[in-house]
Design a protein around this motif. Sequence first.
Motif, PDB file in Angstrom:
ATOM      1  N   LEU A  57     -60.894 -41.797  -4.797  1.00  0.00           N
ATOM      2  CA  LEU A  57     -60.477 -40.683  -5.633  1.00  0.00           C
ATOM      3  C   LEU A  57     -59.325 -41.177  -6.503  1.00  0.00           C
ATOM      4  O   LEU A  57     -58.510 -41.984  -6.050  1.00  0.00           O
ATOM      5  N   ALA A  58     -59.219 -40.695  -7.735  1.00  0.00           N
ATOM      6  CA  ALA A  58     -58.234 -41.242  -8.663  1.00  0.00           C
ATOM      7  C   ALA A  58     -57.313 -40.161  -9.219  1.00  0.00           C
ATOM      8  O   ALA A  58     -57.744 -39.039  -9.500  1.00  0.00           O
ATOM      9  N   PHE A  59     -56.041 -40.537  -9.385  1.00  0.00           N
ATOM     10  CA  PHE A  59     -55.024 -39.680  -9.976  1.00  0.00           C
ATOM     11  C   PHE A  59     -54.331 -40.471 -11.082  1.00  0.00           C
ATOM     12  O   PHE A  59     -54.031 -41.647 -10.920  1.00  0.00           O
ATOM     13  N   GLU A  60     -54.070 -39.801 -12.214  1.00  0.00           N
ATOM     14  CA  GLU A  60     -53.580 -40.491 -13.410  1.00  0.00           C
ATOM     15  C   GLU A  60     -52.127 -40.152 -13.708  1.00  0.00           C
ATOM     16  O   GLU A  60     -51.730 -38.980 -13.669  1.00  0.00           O
ATOM     17  N   TYR A  61     -51.339 -41.180 -14.009  1.00  0.00           N
ATOM     18  CA  TYR A  61     -49.971 -40.996 -14.490  1.00  0.00           C
ATOM     19  C   TYR A  61     -49.947 -41.026 -16.010  1.00  0.00           C
ATOM     20  O   TYR A  61     -50.879 -41.494 -16.664  1.00  0.00           O
ATOM     21  N   ASN A  62     -48.829 -40.547 -16.566  1.00  0.00           N
ATOM     22  CA  ASN A  62     -48.695 -40.509 -18.017  1.00  0.00           C
ATOM     23  C   ASN A  62     -48.215 -41.834 -18.593  1.00  0.00           C
ATOM     24  O   ASN A  62     -48.533 -42.168 -19.732  1.00  0.00           O
ATOM     25  N   THR A  63     -47.406 -42.581 -17.834  1.00  0.00           N
ATOM     26  CA  THR A  63     -46.809 -43.802 -18.362  1.00  0.00           C
ATOM     27  C   THR A  63     -46.879 -44.914 -17.322  1.00  0.00           C
ATOM     28  O   THR A  63     -46.972 -44.660 -16.117  1.00  0.00           O
ATOM     29  N   VAL A  64     -46.773 -46.146 -17.802  1.00  0.00           N
ATOM     30  CA  VAL A  64     -46.767 -47.281 -16.887  1.00  0.00           C
ATOM     31  C   VAL A  64     -45.499 -47.282 -16.044  1.00  0.00           C
ATOM     32  O   VAL A  64     -45.494 -47.754 -14.905  1.00  0.00           O
ATOM     33  N   GLU A  65     -44.413 -46.726 -16.585  1.00  0.00           N
ATOM     34  CA  GLU A  65     -43.185 -46.622 -15.809  1.00  0.00           C
ATOM     35  C   GLU A  65     -43.379 -45.732 -14.591  1.00  0.00           C
ATOM     36  O   GLU A  65     -42.848 -46.017 -13.503  1.00  0.00           O
ATOM     37  N   GLU A  66     -44.140 -44.664 -14.747  1.00  0.00           N
ATOM     38  CA  GLU A  66     -44.429 -43.795 -13.602  1.00  0.00           C
ATOM     39  C   GLU A  66     -45.260 -44.528 -12.556  1.00  0.00           C
ATOM     40  O   GLU A  66     -45.010 -44.401 -11.348  1.00  0.00           O
ATOM     41  N   LEU A  67     -46.244 -45.288 -13.018  1.00  0.00           N
ATOM     42  CA  LEU A  67     -47.090 -46.039 -12.096  1.00  0.00           C
ATOM     43  C   LEU A  67     -46.278 -47.096 -11.351  1.00  0.00           C
ATOM     44  O   LEU A  67     -46.356 -47.201 -10.115  1.00  0.00           O
ATOM     45  N   LEU A  68     -45.491 -47.901 -12.088  1.00  0.00           N
ATOM     46  CA  LEU A  68     -44.722 -48.968 -11.460  1.00  0.00           C
ATOM     47  C   LEU A  68     -43.604 -48.411 -10.593  1.00  0.00           C
ATOM     48  O   LEU A  68     -43.300 -48.957  -9.527  1.00  0.00           O
ATOM     49  N   GLY A  69     -42.983 -47.337 -11.039  1.00  0.00           N
ATOM     50  CA  GLY A  69     -41.941 -46.713 -10.232  1.00  0.00           C
ATOM     51  C   GLY A  69     -42.489 -46.189  -8.918  1.00  0.00           C
ATOM     52  O   GLY A  69     -41.828 -46.282  -7.870  1.00  0.00           O
ATOM     53  N   THR A  70     -43.706 -45.654  -8.952  1.00  0.00           N
ATOM     54  CA  THR A  70     -44.343 -45.186  -7.729  1.00  0.00           C
ATOM     55  C   THR A  70     -44.638 -46.351  -6.794  1.00  0.00           C
ATOM     56  O   THR A  70     -44.459 -46.246  -5.576  1.00  0.00           O
TER      57      THR A  70
END
Length: 213
Positions: free
Chosen positions: A96-109
């Motif tokens: 299952l997939a969930f999308e972030y708005n920015t790469v900073e959100e992805l990397l910060g997570t």
Amino acid sequence: MAEPTTFNTEIAVHPRLQHIGLTTGNLEPLLAWYETVLGMQAMHTSEDPTGLRSQGLEVKAVWLSNDEQNHRMAIIEIPGLEPDPERARHHRLQHLAFEYNTVEELLGTYVRLKREAILPVLAVDEGLQTAFYYADPDQNVIEINVNNYGDPFTAIEHMRSSTDFAHRPLGVHVDPGLMVEAREAGANAWQLHKRAWNNEFAPEQPWDPTVLL
């Protein structure tokens, strides 16, 4: 004379995905994991969703959400369910997939979850998006991703017409830690994607494609 119908019975209507449902034999670790990883909060908990607890049916249900929907996930606990060690070799929902708005959100997570000893089982730049995959306590795979173009329609065009996607539809494997370092050094989102595609962030331990998720 009958009135003509006023609703469409000819063309497929495209509904939006609203929520997913899971069953488990061990509810509490699953709730804690989804709160930590996705920010899911319980909207409602029922100790007897079937109304049959008095007859010995010990079922519990929790509805969760992390956004404006009343629930994005429903988890039902059924005592006695056991893990399937051969799950990866059986028919199943793969992820299952969930999308972030920015790469900073992805990397910060990624950084936040690493502090909790929660690490991806797979991390990939897939061309149109960068995606990290995590396994929950029941070994359900959850993808978190960000659109590399920042625009859904451009990503559609990438999938439809890019030679990159045609040649490498599963993308290139990345080390999220190296991406974090590059972003902190000043690389922007597009530069991260291009450098990933050039294998600059390749993990030390190559992913074994025979290990099924």
